[in-house]
Design a protein around this motif. Structure first.
Motif, PDB file in Angstrom:
ATOM      1  N   ILE A 137      -5.146   1.103  10.865  1.00 55.84           N
ATOM      2  CA  ILE A 137      -4.795   2.364  10.180  1.00 55.84           C
ATOM      3  C   ILE A 137      -5.092   2.248   8.677  1.00 55.84           C
ATOM      4  CG2 ILE A 137      -2.877   3.881   9.511  1.00 55.84           C
ATOM      5  CD1 ILE A 137      -1.632   3.148  12.307  1.00 55.84           C
ATOM      6  N   LEU A 138      -4.692   1.105   8.074  1.00 50.72           N
ATOM      7  CA  LEU A 138      -4.926   0.887   6.645  1.00 50.72           C
ATOM      8  C   LEU A 138      -6.428   0.868   6.344  1.00 50.72           C
ATOM      9  CD1 LEU A 138      -2.253  -1.851   5.811  1.00 50.72           C
ATOM     10  CD2 LEU A 138      -2.145   0.570   5.275  1.00 50.72           C
ATOM     11  N   ILE A 191     -11.725   6.370   4.504  1.00 56.96           N
ATOM     12  CA  ILE A 191     -11.667   7.829   4.278  1.00 56.96           C
ATOM     13  C   ILE A 191     -11.497   8.115   2.776  1.00 56.96           C
ATOM     14  CG2 ILE A 191     -10.284   9.911   4.669  1.00 56.96           C
ATOM     15  CD1 ILE A 191      -9.720   8.772   7.514  1.00 56.96           C
ATOM     16  N   GLY A 192     -10.675   7.276   2.118  1.00 57.80           N
ATOM     17  CA  GLY A 192     -10.409   7.442   0.684  1.00 57.80           C
ATOM     18  C   GLY A 192     -11.663   7.372  -0.177  1.00 57.80           C
ATOM     19  N   ILE A 206      -8.884   2.317   8.059  1.00 59.34           N
ATOM     20  CA  ILE A 206      -9.430   3.680   8.193  1.00 59.34           C
ATOM     21  C   ILE A 206      -9.048   4.536   6.978  1.00 59.34           C
ATOM     22  CG2 ILE A 206      -9.297   5.820   9.551  1.00 59.34           C
ATOM     23  CD1 ILE A 206      -8.945   3.950  12.066  1.00 59.34           C
ATOM     24  N   LYS A 207      -7.802   4.373   6.505  1.00 64.43           N
ATOM     25  CA  LYS A 207      -7.330   5.109   5.333  1.00 64.43           C
ATOM     26  C   LYS A 207      -8.176   4.766   4.093  1.00 64.43           C
ATOM     27  CE  LYS A 207      -3.154   5.675   2.486  1.00 64.43           C
ATOM     28  NZ  LYS A 207      -3.621   5.050   1.238  1.00 64.43           N
ATOM     29  N   VAL A 208      -8.492   3.478   3.943  1.00 69.55           N
ATOM     30  CA  VAL A 208      -9.305   3.018   2.815  1.00 69.55           C
ATOM     31  C   VAL A 208     -10.714   3.602   2.890  1.00 69.55           C
ATOM     32  CG1 VAL A 208     -10.459   0.965   1.881  1.00 69.55           C
ATOM     33  CG2 VAL A 208      -8.021   0.891   2.374  1.00 69.55           C
ATOM     34  N   ALA A 221      -6.540  -2.324  -1.860  1.00 69.71           N
ATOM     35  CA  ALA A 221      -6.387  -2.689  -0.447  1.00 69.71           C
ATOM     36  C   ALA A 221      -6.967  -4.049  -0.089  1.00 69.71           C
ATOM     37  CB  ALA A 221      -7.038  -1.616   0.421  1.00 69.71           C
ATOM     38  N   ALA A 251       1.104   4.085  -3.225  1.00 72.98           N
ATOM     39  CA  ALA A 251       0.924   5.512  -2.955  1.00 72.98           C
ATOM     40  C   ALA A 251       2.075   6.334  -3.545  1.00 72.98           C
ATOM     41  CB  ALA A 251       0.832   5.748  -1.448  1.00 72.98           C
ATOM     42  N   GLY A 255     -12.866  -2.016   4.228  1.00 66.33           N
ATOM     43  CA  GLY A 255     -12.376  -1.321   5.426  1.00 66.33           C
ATOM     44  C   GLY A 255     -13.214  -1.622   6.652  1.00 66.33           C
ATOM     45  N   MET A 308       0.827  -1.204   0.000  1.00 65.92           N
ATOM     46  CA  MET A 308       0.000   0.000   0.000  1.00 65.92           C
ATOM     47  C   MET A 308       0.864   1.259   0.000  1.00 65.92           C
ATOM     48  SD  MET A 308      -3.265  -0.913   2.397  1.00 65.92           S
ATOM     49  CE  MET A 308      -4.303   0.350   1.693  1.00 65.92           C
TER      50      MET A 308
END
Length: 237
Positions: A226-227, A233-234, A229-231, A138, A30, A100, A26
């Motif tokens: 964390i990954l 939010i994305g 949550i990032k997915v 992801a 990025a 996610g 990941m």
């Protein structure tokens, strides 16, 4: 110059994945848009991650839980066949959101785990992870979330996760070849990144021995969270 820099960056991300089992791919996807056109992004990333995961599985071959592989492979072949054939017809906008949320519930909700246990297996995870991997970045955490429940030994989790992710990336590379992507156009970058990926897998495998098992499992849960949550939010940004 780009080749050398990408080789070093891949070494760094592959070392992280070698230690914790996840996150390197990941981080790499990025970084890659700064170096590659969008149409080359997922194919080149897939080939590099195939090298990273396969080498990690080879370095940790004694810890791979081979009973998971046939189930995952069957699911993966079915998944990639279906998703490759209907790719142009489906909207996948909200798939990362579901991935996610599933990861967060799997990691932190015992009620959810009790309910989902009868449906959760390597056939289904292979189907979803490999099928969705051709469009969604992801999917790796799906396997790691299941392995984390089945095995408490860090080396078994990382080595088996690497073996299963290898299947995902090998099948994905074949799909892009079938659709006409010419990997040879990026041969210099690909060779540098593969060298970095294999070297990083070796370094990460050696460094993993330095981490306490309980600390490792908590670190993996935090990183997966964390990954996830990032997915999520994305999807909304």
């Amino acid at each position: 110059m780009n080749e050398l820099l990408l080789g070093l960056l891949t070494f760094f991300t592959s070392t992280i994945a070698g230690v914790v089992g996840i996150g390197g791919g990941m981080m790499l996807i990025a970084i890659l848009p700064a170096f590659l056109p969008l149409n080359a992004l997922i194919p080149v990333h897939g080939l590099t991650q195939m090298s990273s995961n396969f080498s990690r599985a080879v370095f940790g071959y004694k810890d791979v839980q081979y009973e998971t592989i046939p189930k995952f492979l069957i699911g993966s072949i079915a998944g990639i066949a279906l998703f490759a054939s209907i790719l142009s017809m489906i909207s996948l906008e909200y798939v990362p959101l579901f991935i996610g949320v599933y990861i967060l519930l799997s990691l932190w909700s015992q009620k959810f785990n009790d309910k989902i246990k009868k449906y959760e297996n390597y056939y289904l995870v292979g189907f979803l992870q490999t099928g969705l991997s051709i469009v969604v970045g992801a999917t790796g955490p799906l396997t790691m979330t299941l392995l984390l429940k089945d095995y408490k030994d860090k080396d078994k989790v990382v080595a088996t996760g690497a073996a299963l992710m290898s299947i995902t990336h090998i099948l994905k590379v074949f799909v892009f070849m079938y659709f006409g992507f010419v990997f040879f156009d990026y041969i210099g970058i690909i060779v540098a990144m593969i060298i970095g990926a294999v070297a990083g897998s070796y370094a990460g495998t050696k460094l993993r021995d330095k981490i306490d098992g309980k600390k490792f499992l908590m670190l993996l849960k935090v990183l997966l969270t964390i990954l996830a949550i990032k997915v999520i939010i994305g999807v909304f940004l």
